[in-house]
Design a protein around this motif. Structure first.
Motif, short mmCIF file in Angstrom:
data_model
loop_
_atom_site.label_atom_id
_atom_site.label_comp_id
_atom_site.label_asym_id
_atom_site.label_seq_id
_atom_site.Cartn_x
_atom_site.Cartn_y
_atom_site.Cartn_z
N ARG A 45 91.17 53.85 34.09
CA ARG A 45 92.39 54.32 33.43
C ARG A 45 93.59 53.48 33.84
NH1 ARG A 45 92.17 60.76 32.22
NH2 ARG A 45 90.18 60.69 31.10
N TYR A 69 97.82 54.23 31.67
CA TYR A 69 97.23 55.55 31.43
C TYR A 69 98.02 56.65 32.14
CZ TYR A 69 93.72 58.02 28.87
OH TYR A 69 93.09 58.79 27.93
N GLU A 210 97.66 53.95 24.46
CA GLU A 210 97.45 55.19 25.22
C GLU A 210 97.95 56.42 24.48
OE1 GLU A 210 99.15 54.78 29.11
OE2 GLU A 210 98.15 52.87 29.46
#
Length: 348
Positions: A45, A69, A210
């Motif tokens: 992430r 993220y 994202e």
């Protein structure tokens, strides 16, 4: 590739088109990229989960401090206070050096390593300085930061703690930028937002990726973006378009809204005047120091993207920015710096 004349160049340290001096951008052969929503399910992430859409050839050169993220916060309290049905905030205050600049810095320093650069750096009004310095430290590269002498002390200290050498310029950001460009050319240094700029800006579009992923592979109807150079808004626009072309999100319209501080609002002023010419601000005066770029390099392209999306550009006063920071903190428990407060001020 040059945005103006279409001239193409191999990957190298380059600032502008050698034919027309137009700005350059990285080009991807999207038709050759095979990704689906499932591709990203188990990836780390960070911004590098989208590595096929970032301009690095060799993953061994990735410099990753964990940027990206970040939370997409549903702000019900703030939405109620403003009379808005649905509102989300992308909270990049939790990035390694506490701003979105960690995204492009990770890409820029990684690309500098790939090019075999001996040193990196940047001109900055604060946030980029810390981000580049942190990633340079991780990459074990010398780092040179050029800042206006009136830059917030905490921003300068943060960069210095990472080991960067600070060059204070008695002038505006634009003057610091010109001096940094001269140094980069003279010594062959790789500067994030100068000769690495075509690669550097690509890191910012991961915000768009994202947001779509966190909304369940849907794009937002509107997005409000703080404007300094205009590069962030252009990068988000590019990111949304790439996800559409890859079939990862539907081809629905996304309204782009640009937010500036009234004391340095050349893009918003041009929009409201109906002009394509972004007139430089010689002496920016605003508490939003990280947005105090009087001569925005991507101003024209940001205007074009805003108008093409049916969006608007607006500005907020320092008083409105401070009130917005307080409102966000009181309703959502998120403390933003002035550059973030600008978006809430314009939203109000």
């Amino acid at each position: 590739m040059c945005r103006e004349c279409g001239a193409e160049y191999p990957p190298t340290l380059i600032y502008a088109c050698e034919e027309c001096f137009g700005p350059l951008e990285a080009v991807y052969h999207l038709e050759k990229i095979e990704v689906s929503r499932e591709t990203f399910r188990y990836r780390p992430r960070t911004v590098w989960r989208y590595r096929e859409l970032l301009p690095l050839d060799d993953e061994e050169h990735i410099v990753d401090l964990g940027a990206g993220y970040t939370p997409l916060r549903r702000c019900e309290g703030l939405a109620d206070a403003l009379g808005i049905k649905s509102l989300y905030i992308k909270d990049d205050t939790v990035n390694p050096t506490n701003s979105f600049k960690d995204r492009p810095s990770s890409v820029a320093v990684s690309k500098a390593l790939e090019f075999g650069a001996e040193a990196v750096g940047c001109p900055s009004t604060g946030n980029l300085a810390a981000a580049v310095a942190a990633h340079a430290a991780k990459a074990a590269l010398p780092c040179y930061i050029f800042v206006p002498a009136n830059t917030e002390l905490n921003k300068v200290l943060q960069a210095a703690i990472y080991g960067a050498r600070i060059v204070a310029v008695d002038g505006t950001y634009d003057e610091a930028n010109r001096l940094a460009a001269q140094a980069a050319e003279e010594y062959g240094w790789a500067f994030a937002n100068i000769n690495l700029r075509p690669y550097y800006v690509e890191g910012s579009k991961t915000l768009a990726f994202e947001v779509c992923e966190q909304l369940g592979w849907r794009a937002p109807g509107s997005i409000i973006v703080p404007l300094g150079s205009g590069a962030l808004l252009c990068a988000l626009d590019r990111g949304f378009r790439q996800f559409k072309e890859l079939g990862l999100i539907d081809d629905a319209p996304i309204r782009l809204i640009g937010a500036q501080a009234s004391g340095c609002a050349p893009i918003a002023d041009a929009f409201k005047a109906g002009s394509d010419d972004v007139e430089p601000i010689e002496h920016p005066e605003t508490i939003a120091k990280s947005l105090a770029i009087g001569d925005p390099g991507d101003g024209f392209y940001a205007l074009k993207a805003i108008r093409g999306s049916g969006g608007v550009a607006e500005s907020g006063s320092d008083r409105e920015i401070l009130d917005a920071i307080r409102l966000l903190a009181e309703t959502e428990g998120v403390f933003a710096e002035p550059a973030g407060g600008v978006t809430i001020a314009v939203l109000k």
